[in-house]
Design a protein around this motif. Structure first.
Motif, PDB file in Angstrom:
ATOM      1  N   VAL B 262     -17.291  42.388  25.179  1.00 24.32           N
ATOM      2  CA  VAL B 262     -18.553  42.711  25.856  1.00 24.32           C
ATOM      3  C   VAL B 262     -18.366  42.455  27.346  1.00 24.32           C
ATOM      4  O   VAL B 262     -17.892  41.384  27.744  1.00 24.32           O
ATOM      5  N   VAL B 263     -18.723  43.457  28.117  1.00 24.37           N
ATOM      6  CA  VAL B 263     -18.641  43.312  29.567  1.00 24.37           C
ATOM      7  C   VAL B 263     -20.022  42.913  30.071  1.00 24.37           C
ATOM      8  O   VAL B 263     -21.026  43.492  29.666  1.00 24.37           O
ATOM      9  N   VAL B 264     -20.056  41.930  30.937  1.00 23.35           N
ATOM     10  CA  VAL B 264     -21.326  41.483  31.521  1.00 23.35           C
ATOM     11  C   VAL B 264     -21.284  41.755  33.007  1.00 23.35           C
ATOM     12  O   VAL B 264     -20.277  41.462  33.668  1.00 23.35           O
ATOM     13  N   VAL B 277     -17.541  52.339  28.681  1.00 19.42           N
ATOM     14  CA  VAL B 277     -17.743  51.968  27.280  1.00 19.42           C
ATOM     15  C   VAL B 277     -17.803  53.223  26.408  1.00 19.42           C
ATOM     16  O   VAL B 277     -17.183  53.281  25.337  1.00 19.42           O
ATOM     17  N   ASP B 278     -18.518  54.212  26.913  1.00 24.97           N
ATOM     18  CA  ASP B 278     -18.619  55.448  26.137  1.00 24.97           C
ATOM     19  C   ASP B 278     -17.233  56.027  25.866  1.00 24.97           C
ATOM     20  O   ASP B 278     -16.902  56.398  24.738  1.00 24.97           O
ATOM     21  N   ILE B 287     -16.349  47.966  22.111  1.00 23.95           N
ATOM     22  CA  ILE B 287     -16.714  47.397  23.417  1.00 23.95           C
ATOM     23  C   ILE B 287     -18.166  47.748  23.740  1.00 23.95           C
ATOM     24  O   ILE B 287     -18.689  48.792  23.341  1.00 23.95           O
ATOM     25  N   GLY B 288     -18.833  46.859  24.422  1.00 23.22           N
ATOM     26  CA  GLY B 288     -20.222  47.094  24.855  1.00 23.22           C
ATOM     27  C   GLY B 288     -20.471  46.451  26.219  1.00 23.22           C
ATOM     28  O   GLY B 288     -19.580  45.806  26.783  1.00 23.22           O
ATOM     29  N   VAL B 289     -21.658  46.643  26.715  1.00 24.84           N
ATOM     30  CA  VAL B 289     -22.028  46.087  28.037  1.00 24.84           C
ATOM     31  C   VAL B 289     -23.338  45.328  27.918  1.00 24.84           C
ATOM     32  O   VAL B 289     -24.258  45.786  27.246  1.00 24.84           O
ATOM     33  N   VAL B 290     -23.381  44.202  28.554  1.00 26.30           N
ATOM     34  CA  VAL B 290     -24.669  43.506  28.725  1.00 26.30           C
ATOM     35  C   VAL B 290     -25.002  43.492  30.207  1.00 26.30           C
ATOM     36  O   VAL B 290     -24.211  43.035  31.033  1.00 26.30           O
TER      37      VAL B 290
END
Lengths: 545, 417, 340
Positions: B262-264, B277-278, B287-290
């Protein structure tokens, strides 16, 4: 109380009242009524600053009432008093002294014009007091005794009341209508005035009249003599007789063309100026000392000189011949005393008037048991003015003192208070006097600059021929101006300085006439109020720590 | 109303819709276009009953704002970078006095060397000043956050700083939905201050507070921010109800379900990260983003919940705590305290350095192999710094670093990005 | 009973307008401070030192402004003695609406308060900013100049005690030459503060061409109140610079505070004047001229100038006297206003 606003950073107004900063103080300010130097100086004990205070605001009636507490003759005193108060006046160090006498005279004249009266302060006491002699001292005593509620009989040997005010002071200095008016006001207070009533035996008179006390103030009427060889004794007169004759309705004395007056006191000046007015071409005063040593007051000497009276200083009269007089020159020795030089000169003179002082006719008291006569022919009295004869008090010129109208008026007041106490079986104790408000106490920066008002003066031409009053009075605006020159030394006059300059708001203003008080809860004792009080009415006093 | 509009002007329009009563303006790039837009609206009559004050410094800008806000007027100002530092004393003061001032911070690097381009150094320098600090991802969110900021500030009596990336947002022309005045009025009630300097109700505001109460005052300031943790998401809901848009809130997760990485991050870089991420998801990466919208108050619980299932967290941040590393990363580590998740610090985009999706992807791809305790710098010119470090070690009077680096880059320094 | 005298026929009132009050003057001619109903903008219980000139000057100015504005006043205060001694939690001495922000921003904060009054359409509410000389002539100078330049509707009052007293008596740009402070000790070749060209903020204020600039002193209350009142009758940026001696910082007796202000005024060392739109329109003539040494001598901060072994003492005294002489010339302080 609920606080809706944010904690601590926002505060409700005025909450510092909880912080009593008075605890910081090591010295505290205290208001006091210090004795103004004029009051301290006044022989009549006038509260000069006190009555000027009211005059300053134009409340002349209140001013006059305060004045009348001490002096029943303001119109007379405003003229005849030599106002030593003005010599003591702190304003003199600033520009010129306050012309106190001129304001006093204004108030006195205004009271006569307006018909102001005073009433007794106390209910009738049932006591009777005999006052012998209706001169300034007797009149003053009678007045004060009457105000204290006593029944007063004022007896005088002469045909008119006033004593030396009438028979010693020329009318160009003291118009008789003024004198009469102020005497009448005393009589109107209920004083029984008996004229042409010479009393030879005071104890008998007291006993016969049922008097509880007596105040004798018969003055000093006997002219002092000096032995001067003269061709014709008739040419030598005494000043007292000359001045008296001016008042007794007799033909004015024939003084001749050239009149010489011997002496250096005020009486010498008075008689020389009178001679001038009676037509003498030359009026010459011969005095054995210098002008500086002359007891006569400077302004009187000045006025006399203006009117053409001449003065020969450092001369003694050796003898009087027909139409001329031999005088010897004097010189001051190293100690400053005049010593004969042996050098003589001749002066043209038709009449010599001796003005060498007066003695008391003590015959009336010598027989009274307990009464002691001093070597200088004055009567011995205690601090309360009572003689050795119980109930007999003496004052004025007949007791050891400076012989002025003002001193006499003061004696009258003091005697009245002492007699009042005596009649109550007490002894009079004067209230303690406050410390004198000396010049150093003042912060004179605050007073507006203003030189003294000048009283109008009669034209010189007219002064040489008429007995019209020389000095005029101040008009109302001048009197107001003059009153406002008073510095009110040592006594709060409500200028609000203390109230204004306190960084801690620790002075409470009590409103007009009520002055101020200190809030010692907050006063930090910085002393600004005392430093900035113009009149020095505040003292800084150490705290008990 | 949809508009193709520069970000600064969109924000200016949004601010005007909030009916500010006092606007203090002092020019500093890149916030200048916002106050210029407002000046125009005040002058041309679009924005009435508003005092627009040209002050002589940022310190004065916020000081004038302190006065007007304390006197009960809705107050706005904007600044960037050095300007924020110059008003620093007033920044703390405004929050200490509980004044609901709204300020836009056009995020920009801090010198020396002087640099007008975007990063978050300025915002991070005031992170403990007591302001609520919101970060906008897009210009649409920038518009929405300003409207929410006034409401939040005035409800809580706390100043709010809306952070928008300099140039990237402020100067970008894109499609923005500008709300109607009716919508804004329905959302934002007139300013009703809890207190104001007013002769009718005199009080002393700004007392000196000693040891006996200072800690309590500070505690209460903290408490206020803790309340904001509840109000910010609620307000985003209220906003959505009127405006029909998701905007604001504490954090937003993007494709984090089953994410191992997860990227913050905060601000506009989220857009790049989402694209990344897409692409990576398409390639099979988990993978995702916060996105952190509210940096102050910092939503520790929300962040922890959002990251608990990740194997590794990469914090991409546009600021460097010199001598320490990442600021946001430290916060994230704090959120994950006691949990073994690896947290990487990736410093990126300082002074306007472009954050390239390709570079990010490279890092994400190799992240598992990288030491998580180091501070990583995205696209750092390693050869350049190595050479400079060698030179400094060799020469006592090495001269200023910035100039030396520029010299080393040669005449084409501007184009080497 | 005689007819009541019309007081106004005699234009002489014992102390005239030199004292705080004067029962002989018409009430409207007396100072605000003479009234028992004065606001007491600062009330009892504040923690100023004994004899504090600033506590006095602030109450004088603000009470006058309160009267002039019918109480519609907001005060913004810079950090400094005045702020610290009046508002230590949990007590405040202020009885007016009061706001403190920072040391250097009082003028700007006041501009903001004034802007709020304009936008809220409360023209009757007026704004005063106030601070010491440090907060005005040094750290707050930028904001002050900005407020002047914008001609914001603010009266800024500087209470000048010629140094940073709250922090322990350090030099400010308002400290006179030769004065000893904690940062200009009386040692070395040029003891005390340097003699520079000075920083005359009233003159700098005038250079902004603002509607009203005045200097005043706690030693002349009528003058101070008249200026504060006049300032409140004018819209736009105004500046009032009030000399307020500091017993602590000057090394003077607590009871000498007003005396020293008076000597500064009467020596010409601190000239009182008014200026409108950059032009001097009036000055207060010296009433009783004194040499500057009379002002300097009671202050320990100048004591080293009077030491016989100080080789530069007499030169420094001459320079200070020359400053006063120049003020006399520049502001025409030595003219005869006539008696009374």
């Amino acid at each position: 109380m609920s606080h809706q606003h944010p904690f601590a950073i926002t505060l409700d107004v005025g909450t510092s009242l909880a912080n009593r900063t008075g605890t910081w103080r090591t010295t505290k300010p205290v208001y006091g009524d210090h004795l103004p130097p004029c009051n301290a100086q006044c022989p009549a004990g006038e509260n000069i600053q006190g009555w000027l205070f009211h005059a300053e605001s134009g409340d002349y009636r209140a001013a006059w009432d305060v004045l009348m507490r001490d002096n029943p003759l303001p119109a007379v005193m405003g003229r005849a008093c030599y106002h030593t108060c003005e010599g003591a006046c702190n304003r003199g160090k600033l520009d010129e002294a306050v012309s106190i006498h001129a304001v006093e005279r204004f108030l006195g004249d205004l009271a006569i014009r307006e018909g102001w009266r005073v009433a007794a302060d106390a209910p009738p006491s049932g006591k009777k007091v005999l006052v012998v002699g209706a001169g300034p001292s007797g009149l003053s005593a009678a007045y004060h005794l009457a105000r204290l509620g006593h029944a007063v009989t004022l007896a005088d040997a002469g045909p008119k009341a006033g004593g030396m005010m009438r028979f010693g002071i020329p009318k160009y200095r003291l118009p008789r209508d003024v004198l009469d008016a102020e005497i009448q006001r005393i009589v109107d207070l209920g004083v029984e005035l008996k004229l042409n009533a010479k009393i030879d035996d005071i104890p008998a008179a007291m006993k016969d009249g049922g008097y509880d006390a007596c105040f004798a103030a018969i003055g000093a009427h006997l002219a002092k003599k000096v032995d001067i060889p003269a061709v014709s004794a008739g040419r030598i007169l005494d000043a007292v007789s000359v001045l008296r004759s001016m008042e007794s309705g007799e033909e004015p004395p024939k003084l001749g063309r050239r009149v010489v007056v011997y002496g250096g006191g005020n009486t010498a000046i008075d008689v020389a100026r009178t001679a001038k007015r009676l037509g003498a071409e030359e009026a010459l005063i011969v005095y054995r000392r210098t002008r500086e040593m002359m007891p006569a007051h400077d302004f009187e000497v000045e006025e006399a000189l203006e009117e053409g009276v001449a003065v020969h200083w450092l001369r003694t009269i050796k003898r009087l011949d027909d139409g001329e007089m031999v005088v010897e020159k004097m010189a001051l020795d190293e100690k400053g005393w005049p010593q004969p030089t042996g050098e003589v000169e001749t002066i043209g003179a038709d009449t010599l008037i001796l003005a060498l002082g007066q003695d008391v006719d003590v015959s009336v008291v010598t027989q009274i048991p307990g009464v002691t006569v001093n070597k200088d022919h004055t009567v011995a009295v205690g601090p309360d003015l009572m003689t050795g004869y119980p109930g007999l008090f003496c004052g004025g010129d007949m007791v050891p003192s400076e012989r002025t109208v003002t001193v006499a008026v003061g004696h009258g007041k003091k005697a009245a208070r002492c007699i009042d106490a005596y009649l109550k079986g007490e002894s009079y104790a004067a209230p303690p006097k406050a410390a004198v408000a000396v010049h150093d106490r003042l912060n004179t920066w605050y007073y507006s600059d203003a030189p003294a008002s000048v009283q109008p003066t009669l034209d010189l031409l007219r002064r040489q021929s008429s007995f019209d009053e020389v000095k005029g009075g101040l008009d109302e605006s001048n009197a107001l101006f003059e009153a406002r020159r008073c510095l009110s030394c040592g006594n709060c006059f409500e200028c609000d300085n203390c109230f204004g300059v306190c960084p801690d708001n620790a002075v409470i203003k009590l409103g007009p006439g009520n002055r101020f008080k200190f809030n010692y809860d907050f006063c930090k004792g910085c002393g600004l109020c005392a430093a900035e009080c113009p009149c020095g009415a505040i003292d800084m006093v150490p705290e008990d720590l | 109303m949809l508009k193709q509009i520069e970000g600064s002007h969109a924000m200016a329009e949004a601010i005007a819709l909030c009916r500010p009563e006092v606007i203090c303006a002092y020019p500093i790039t890149p916030q200048t276009h916002i106050v210029e837009g407002l000046a125009e609206m005040v002058r041309d009559g679009h924005l009435n009953d508003c005092e627009y004050i040209n002050v002589e410094s940022e310190f004065a800008a916020l000081s004038v704002g302190i006065g007007s806000s304390a006197a009960g007027a809705r107050t706005y100002t904007a600044t960037s970078s050095q300007g924020l530092l110059f008003m620093m004393e007033a920044v703390y003061n405004a929050s200490g006095l509980g004044l609901p001032i709204v300020m836009t911070l056009g995020n920009r690097a801090i010198g020396a060397p002087i640099n007008i381009w975007n990063d978050h150094s300025d915002a991070m320098s005031v992170r403990d000043a007591g302001w609520i600090m919101l970060f906008a991802e897009t210009n649409q969110e920038a518009v929405d956050l300003h409207i929410q900021a006034f409401k939040l500030a005035e409800e809580l009596s706390c100043p709010v700083m809306v952070n928008v990336d300099g140039f990237i947002l402020t100067h970008a022309v894109e499609r923005v939905d500008i709300p109607s005045q009716e919508q804004v009025d329905a959302f934002l009630p007139p300013f009703d201050p809890v207190q104001s300097v007013d002769p009718a109700k005199p009080m002393s505001i700004g007392a000196m507070v000693g040891p006996e109460a200072f800690m309590e005052v500070r505690y209460l300031a903290h408490h206020k921010q803790m309340r904001a943790l509840e109000r910010i998401p609620a307000m985003a809901e209220e906003y959505k109800a009127i405006f029909g848009r998701e905007s604001g809130g504490l954090i937003r997760s993007y494709r984090c379900e089953d994410a191992e990485t997860v990227v913050v991050a905060m601000g506009s870089v989220i857009g790049t990260l989402k694209d990344m991420v897409d692409e990576m998801r398409e390639a099979g990466a988990k993978i995702g983003v916060v996105s952190i919208c509210s940096f102050r108050p910092f939503p520790l619980d929300d962040v922890r919940q959002a990251l608990l299932d990740a194997h590794r967290v990469v914090v991409v941040e546009k600021a460097l705590a010199v001598g320490m590393g990442g600021v946001l990363a430290s916060h994230v580590r704090m959120a994950l305290r006691g949990h073994p998740t690896r947290v990487y610090t990736l410093i990126a985009g300082l002074g306007g350095r472009p954050i390239l999706k390709s570079s990010l992807k490279d890092f994400m791809a190799r992240a598992a192999a990288e030491p998580h305790y180091d501070v990583h710098f995205l696209d750092l010119k390693e050869d350049l710094v190595s050479a400079e470090i060698r030179r400094m070690d060799a020469v006592r009077r090495a001269g200023p670093i910035a100039e030396n680096v520029l010299r080393r880059l040669g005449p084409n320094a501007q184009t080497v990005l | 009973m005689s007819k009541p005298i019309d007081n106004q026929t005699v234009k002489f009132y014992q102390t005239g307008t030199l004292t705080v009050g004067n029962r002989l003057l018409d009430p409207e001619q007396r100072t605000v401070q003479a009234s028992a109903e004065r606001t007491n903008a600062i009330t009892c219980g504040h923690r100023a030192c004994q004899g504090c000139g600033e506590a006095l000057g602030a109450r004088y100015a603000l009470d006058a402004a309160m009267r002039a504005t019918d109480g519609q006043l907001i005060c913004v205060n810079a950090t400094g003695c005045l702020e610290v001694f009046t508002t230590p939690y949990p007590e405040t001495s202020w009885q007016v609406s009061w706001l403190h922000s920072l040391f250097g921003n009082a003028a700007a904060v006041a501009s903001g308060v004034a802007a709020a009054q304009r936008v809220k359409k409360r023209p009757q509410v007026r704004v005063i900013a106030q601070g010491g000389d440090g907060g005005t002539t040094d750290i707050g100078f930028g904001c002050l100049s900005g407020m002047f330049e914008r001609n914001d509707d603010v009266l800024y009052i500087c209470y000048d005690n010629e140094g940073y007293m709250n922090t322990g008596v350090q030099r400010s740009s308002a400290t006179p030459g030769g004065a000893r402070t904690a940062t200009t000790p009386a040692v070395g070749e040029a003891p005390g503060n340097v003699f520079g060209t000075g920083k005359n903020v009233p003159l700098i204020a005038m250079a902004h061409n603002i509607p009203y600039v005045a200097t005043a002193s706690v030693a002349d209350l009528h003058d101070l109140e008249a200026k504060a009142t006049k300032a409140m009758s004018i819209r736009g940026a105004r500046y009032l610079h009030v000399m307020v001696p500091c017993p602590l910082g000057w090394g003077s007796a607590a009871h000498d505070t007003i005396k020293l202000a008076r000597l500064a005024m009467e020596s010409g060392f601190f000239p009182l004047f008014e200026a409108e739109h950059g032009v001097v329109t009036s000055s207060r003539a010296i009433r009783r001229k004194v040499p500057v040494i009379e002002y300097l001598k009671p202050q320990k901060r100048f004591a080293h100038l009077f030491k016989p072994d100080n080789p530069h003492g007499s030169e420094a005294l001459a320079r200070l006297q020359a400053q006063a002489d120049e003020n006399c010339r520049r502001f025409n302080l030595l003219r005869d206003e006539g008696a009374v």
